[in-house]
Scaffold this active site. Structure first.
Site, PDB file in Angstrom:
ATOM      1  CB  SER A   1      -4.380  -1.901  13.781  1.00 55.16           C
ATOM      2  OG  SER A   1      -5.941  -2.206  14.570  1.00 55.16           O
TER       3      SER A   1
ATOM      4  CB  SER B   1      -2.394   5.700  -1.964  1.00 48.87           C
ATOM      5  OG  SER B   1      -3.307   6.373  -1.588  1.00 48.87           O
ATOM      6  N   GLY B   2      -1.701   7.518   0.325  1.00 45.16           N
ATOM      7  CA  GLY B   2      -1.832   7.697   2.000  1.00 45.16           C
ATOM      8  C   GLY B   2      -0.463   7.580   2.922  1.00 45.16           C
TER       9      GLY B   2
ATOM     10  N   GLY C   1       0.743  -1.360  -0.133  1.00 45.22           N
ATOM     11  CA  GLY C   1      -0.037   0.019  -0.151  1.00 45.22           C
ATOM     12  C   GLY C   1       0.763   1.095  -0.147  1.00 45.22           C
TER      13      GLY C   1
ATOM     14  CE  LYS D   1      -7.291  -1.827   9.307  1.00 45.49           C
ATOM     15  NZ  LYS D   1      -6.244  -1.741   8.511  1.00 45.49           N
TER      16      LYS D   1
ATOM     17  CG  ASP E   1      -5.505  -8.619  -4.721  1.00 49.12           C
ATOM     18  OD1 ASP E   1      -5.155  -8.166  -3.388  1.00 49.12           O
ATOM     19  OD2 ASP E   1      -6.516  -9.160  -5.303  1.00 49.12           O
TER      20      ASP E   1
ATOM     21  CE1 TYR F   1     -10.556  -0.011   8.267  1.00 43.57           C
ATOM     22  CE2 TYR F   1     -11.003   0.980  10.380  1.00 43.57           C
ATOM     23  CZ  TYR F   1     -10.136   0.955   9.331  1.00 43.57           C
ATOM     24  OH  TYR F   1      -9.029   1.485   9.376  1.00 43.57           O
TER      25      TYR F   1
HETATM   26  N1  NDP Z   1      -6.783   7.086   6.560  1.00 43.53           N
HETATM   27  C1  NDP Z   1      -7.544   6.799   7.790  1.00 43.53           C
HETATM   28  O1  NDP Z   1      -8.055   7.629   8.310  1.00 43.53           O
HETATM   29  C2  NDP Z   1      -6.718   5.544   8.478  1.00 43.53           C
HETATM   30  C3  NDP Z   1      -6.479   4.580   7.823  1.00 43.53           C
HETATM   31  N2  NDP Z   1      -5.592   3.286   8.409  1.00 43.53           N
HETATM   32  C4  NDP Z   1      -5.505   2.125   7.655  1.00 43.53           C
HETATM   33  O2  NDP Z   1      -4.157   2.383   7.008  1.00 43.53           O
HETATM   34  C5  NDP Z   1      -4.034   1.864   5.832  1.00 43.53           C
HETATM   35  C6  NDP Z   1      -3.941   2.746   4.805  1.00 43.53           C
HETATM   36  O3  NDP Z   1      -4.704   3.739   4.465  1.00 43.53           O
HETATM   37  P1  NDP Z   1      -4.868   4.865   3.850  1.00 43.53           P
HETATM   38  O4  NDP Z   1      -3.670   5.457   3.630  1.00 43.53           O
HETATM   39  O5  NDP Z   1      -5.848   5.742   4.265  1.00 43.53           O
HETATM   40  O6  NDP Z   1      -5.307   4.198   2.450  1.00 43.53           O
HETATM   41  P2  NDP Z   1      -5.257   4.664   0.772  1.00 43.53           P
HETATM   42  O7  NDP Z   1      -6.483   4.258   0.153  1.00 43.53           O
HETATM   43  O8  NDP Z   1      -4.877   6.007   0.651  1.00 43.53           O
HETATM   44  O9  NDP Z   1      -4.169   3.669   0.308  1.00 43.53           O
HETATM   45  C7  NDP Z   1      -4.342   2.409   0.260  1.00 43.53           C
HETATM   46  C8  NDP Z   1      -3.071   1.794  -0.637  1.00 43.53           C
HETATM   47  O10 NDP Z   1      -3.174   0.233  -0.444  1.00 43.53           O
HETATM   48  C9  NDP Z   1      -3.171  -0.305  -1.579  1.00 43.53           C
HETATM   49  N3  NDP Z   1      -3.980  -1.385  -1.815  1.00 43.53           N
HETATM   50  C10 NDP Z   1      -5.208  -1.613  -1.715  1.00 43.53           C
HETATM   51  N4  NDP Z   1      -5.863  -2.749  -1.856  1.00 43.53           N
HETATM   52  C11 NDP Z   1      -4.831  -3.435  -1.896  1.00 43.53           C
HETATM   53  C12 NDP Z   1      -4.647  -4.824  -2.490  1.00 43.53           C
HETATM   54  N5  NDP Z   1      -5.628  -5.677  -2.541  1.00 43.53           N
HETATM   55  N6  NDP Z   1      -3.277  -5.251  -2.555  1.00 43.53           N
HETATM   56  C13 NDP Z   1      -2.263  -4.370  -2.602  1.00 43.53           C
HETATM   57  N7  NDP Z   1      -2.432  -3.056  -2.313  1.00 43.53           N
HETATM   58  C14 NDP Z   1      -3.682  -2.845  -2.130  1.00 43.53           C
HETATM   59  C15 NDP Z   1      -3.597   0.888  -2.700  1.00 43.53           C
HETATM   60  O11 NDP Z   1      -3.098   0.940  -4.027  1.00 43.53           O
HETATM   61  P3  NDP Z   1      -4.020   0.099  -5.181  1.00 43.53           P
HETATM   62  O12 NDP Z   1      -5.406   0.384  -5.059  1.00 43.53           O
HETATM   63  O13 NDP Z   1      -3.367   0.412  -6.451  1.00 43.53           O
HETATM   64  O14 NDP Z   1      -3.803  -1.502  -4.886  1.00 43.53           O
HETATM   65  C16 NDP Z   1      -2.862   1.997  -1.864  1.00 43.53           C
HETATM   66  O15 NDP Z   1      -1.426   2.176  -2.259  1.00 43.53           O
HETATM   67  C17 NDP Z   1      -5.331   0.971   5.800  1.00 43.53           C
HETATM   68  O16 NDP Z   1      -4.830  -0.485   6.311  1.00 43.53           O
HETATM   69  C18 NDP Z   1      -6.232   1.583   6.701  1.00 43.53           C
HETATM   70  O17 NDP Z   1      -7.147   0.892   7.247  1.00 43.53           O
HETATM   71  C19 NDP Z   1      -5.950   3.261   9.800  1.00 43.53           C
HETATM   72  C20 NDP Z   1      -6.477   4.430  10.623  1.00 43.53           C
HETATM   73  C21 NDP Z   1      -6.827   5.500   9.891  1.00 43.53           C
HETATM   74  C1  VSD Z   2      -9.880   6.786  28.030  1.00 37.41           C
HETATM   75  C2  VSD Z   2     -10.442   6.477  26.844  1.00 37.41           C
HETATM   76  C3  VSD Z   2     -10.327   7.501  25.769  1.00 37.41           C
HETATM   77  C4  VSD Z   2     -11.172   7.183  24.567  1.00 37.41           C
HETATM   78  C5  VSD Z   2     -11.304   7.809  23.224  1.00 37.41           C
HETATM   79  C6  VSD Z   2     -12.047   7.291  22.280  1.00 37.41           C
HETATM   80  C7  VSD Z   2     -11.670   7.794  20.973  1.00 37.41           C
HETATM   81  C8  VSD Z   2     -12.409   7.254  19.839  1.00 37.41           C
HETATM   82  C9  VSD Z   2     -12.263   7.614  18.440  1.00 37.41           C
HETATM   83  C10 VSD Z   2     -12.329   6.440  17.518  1.00 37.41           C
HETATM   84  C11 VSD Z   2     -11.768   6.800  16.283  1.00 37.41           C
HETATM   85  C12 VSD Z   2     -11.653   5.874  15.280  1.00 37.41           C
HETATM   86  C13 VSD Z   2     -10.917   6.191  14.051  1.00 37.41           C
HETATM   87  C14 VSD Z   2     -10.794   5.151  13.038  1.00 37.41           C
HETATM   88  C15 VSD Z   2     -10.170   5.612  11.757  1.00 37.41           C
HETATM   89  C16 VSD Z   2      -9.956   4.584  10.544  1.00 37.41           C
HETATM   90  O1  VSD Z   2      -9.537   3.621  10.823  1.00 37.41           O
HETATM   91  C17 VSD Z   2     -10.778   5.101   9.310  1.00 37.41           C
HETATM   92  N1  VSD Z   2     -10.790   6.268   9.092  1.00 37.41           N
HETATM   93  C18 VSD Z   2      -9.915   4.026   8.215  1.00 37.41           C
HETATM   94  O2  VSD Z   2     -10.039   4.729   6.820  1.00 37.41           O
END
Ligand code: NDP
Ligand code: VSD
Length: 331
Positions: free
Chosen positions: A172, A42-43, A39, A190, A93, A186
């Site tokens: 996670s 991106s991101g 991954g 995680k 993938d 989801y």
């Molecule tokens: N953004 C958020 O708010 C949060 C995100 N997370 C976790 O962080 C991780 C990254 O999230 P984020 O940066 O937002 O995601 P993005 O969608 O921005 O990036 C995801 C990346 O994973 C790749 N990907 C997706 N599916 C597959 C696959 N089947 N095989 C290989 N590569 C894959 C995508 O490329 P491609 O599509 O080309 O395969 C891309 O590079 C995730 O696990 C997400 O659950 C956790 C907490 C908060």
């Molecule tokens: C003492 C107790 C403290 C409690 C604090 C509670 C805060 C709860 C917030 C939960 C936020 C969850 C974000 C998930 C983001 C995510 O994984 C997705 N955006 C993925 O795309």
């Protein structure tokens, strides 16, 4: 009095001894090391790749879409400046055929050497009520977020053991620490990573391999934008309590925690409280962490009741609002 003091000192001594025996990771220097990021196009994954390059690592990224991978390669190679090392990109993938995942990992190792740090970041967030989530969506979440990480980790672990050390990172989420509205599929995927990581850490510690589980809050990424489109109001409001973070800050924190060999990686005040309240029987990193956990667990549990009250009110209010809207529509 003297006896009591003596006993206290003995207790502290024993505590210190136990903790020092439990963990004593050495900091991993990333300079010249091979960091493989799923991954990474991106991101958060891309931000982690940038941070690893800044620290002198040799980086490989894996994802499905080759165009996005190529664009990321161009961006990442700019970061290195004079210290240029080509970034290896492989389209795969991670949730697909295991043999393909193995081949993809092998390709990166042929170019960049054995993997010293694996970052499992490929994942997806889907927020819908249990009723609205289709069975296929539940399966997709588990397949990618959990099994995807299992597959890549399995593909690197034997060589990492042979090499005599390394780091494995699982991305996670805070939703991997508490369940919340909209995340039945989801959060489960995680939470699963935590069980995997704790068990794996116990197995690989004698091989000098340290496992990190990162629990980021909402982070401004393309994936997050996509998830926001049809996210229930409740999920938005509840997640919002933890704030919205920049991928660069999240990535920096996770990488630092992983090189330090910390099991749990978090960011922000809520992140800190959640890390302590959900420590369970996870590996402990230092004396300081151990004391924090012992002292804060009950206090944070108390504080959590107020958060839970707040979340319950959000859910009730949103339902009332929806009921009212529906009633108005009917009239
Ligand atoms: N953004 C958020 O708010 C949060 C995100 N997370 C976790 O962080 C991780 C990254 O999230 P984020 O940066 O937002 O995601 P993005 O969608 O921005 O990036 C995801 C990346 O994973 C790749 N990907 C997706 N599916 C597959 C696959 N089947 N095989 C290989 N590569 C894959 C995508 O490329 P491609 O599509 O080309 O395969 C891309 O590079 C995730 O696990 C997400 O659950 C956790 C907490 C908060
Ligand atoms: C003492 C107790 C403290 C409690 C604090 C509670 C805060 C709860 C917030 C939960 C936020 C969850 C974000 C998930 C983001 C995510 O994984 C997705 N955006 C993925 O795309």
């Amino acid at each position: 009095m003297l006896l009591e003091l003596f006993l206290l000192l003995c207790l502290i001594g024993i505590f210190k001894f136990v903790i020092s025996w439990l963990v004593s990771p050495q900091v991993l220097k990333l300079d010249g090391k091979h960091v493989l990021i799923t991954g990474g196009s991106s991101g958060i994954g891309k931000a982690m790749a940038k941070e690893a390059i800044r620290r002198g690592a040799v980086v490989s990224i894996m994802a499905r879409n080759i165009t996005k991978l190529e664009a990321a390669k161009v961006d990442l190679e700019k970061v290195a400046g004079n210290n240029f090392k080509p970034v290896c990109i492989v389209s795969v993938d991670v949730a697909g055929d295991y043999e393909e995942v193995q081949k993809a990992v092998q390709k990166t190792e042929d170019k960049q050497g054995p993997v010293n740090m694996l970052i499992n970041c490929a994942g997806i967030g889907v927020a819908k009520t249990f009723e609205d989530l289709k069975i296929d969506e539940f399966k997709k979440l588990m397949n990618l977020n959990y099994f995807g990480s299992v597959q890549t980790t399995k593909a690197v672990i034997s060589k990492m053991k042979e090499q005599g050390g390394g780091r494995i990172v699982f991305i996670s989420s805070q939703a991997g620490q508490l369940g919340l509205f909209g995340y039945t599929g989801y959060a489960a995927s995680k939470f699963a990573l935590r069980g995997l990581a704790e068990s794996l850490q116990m197995e690989v510690r004698p091989y000098n391999i340290y496992v990190t589980v990162a629990h980021p809050p909402d982070t401004e990424t393309p994936g997050f934008e996509e998830e926001e489109r049809n996210k229930p109001e409740e999920t938005k409001l509840i997640s919002g309590t933890s704030g919205l973070f920049k991928p660069e800050a999240v990535a920096k924190q996770i990488l630092q925690d992983s090189v330090n060999g910390r099991f749990c990686s978090y960011i922000g005040l809520d992140g800190w409280m959640l890390a302590n309240i959900t420590c369970g029987m996870s590996p402990v990193h230092s004396m300081c962490d151990a004391i924090q956990q012992v002292l804060t667990v009950s206090v944070f549990r108390l504080i959590s009741f107020f958060y839970l009250c707040h979340f319950t009110r959000i859910v009730r209010k949103c339902k009332a609002k929806r009921d009212k809207e529906q009633k108005e529509k009917m009239e």
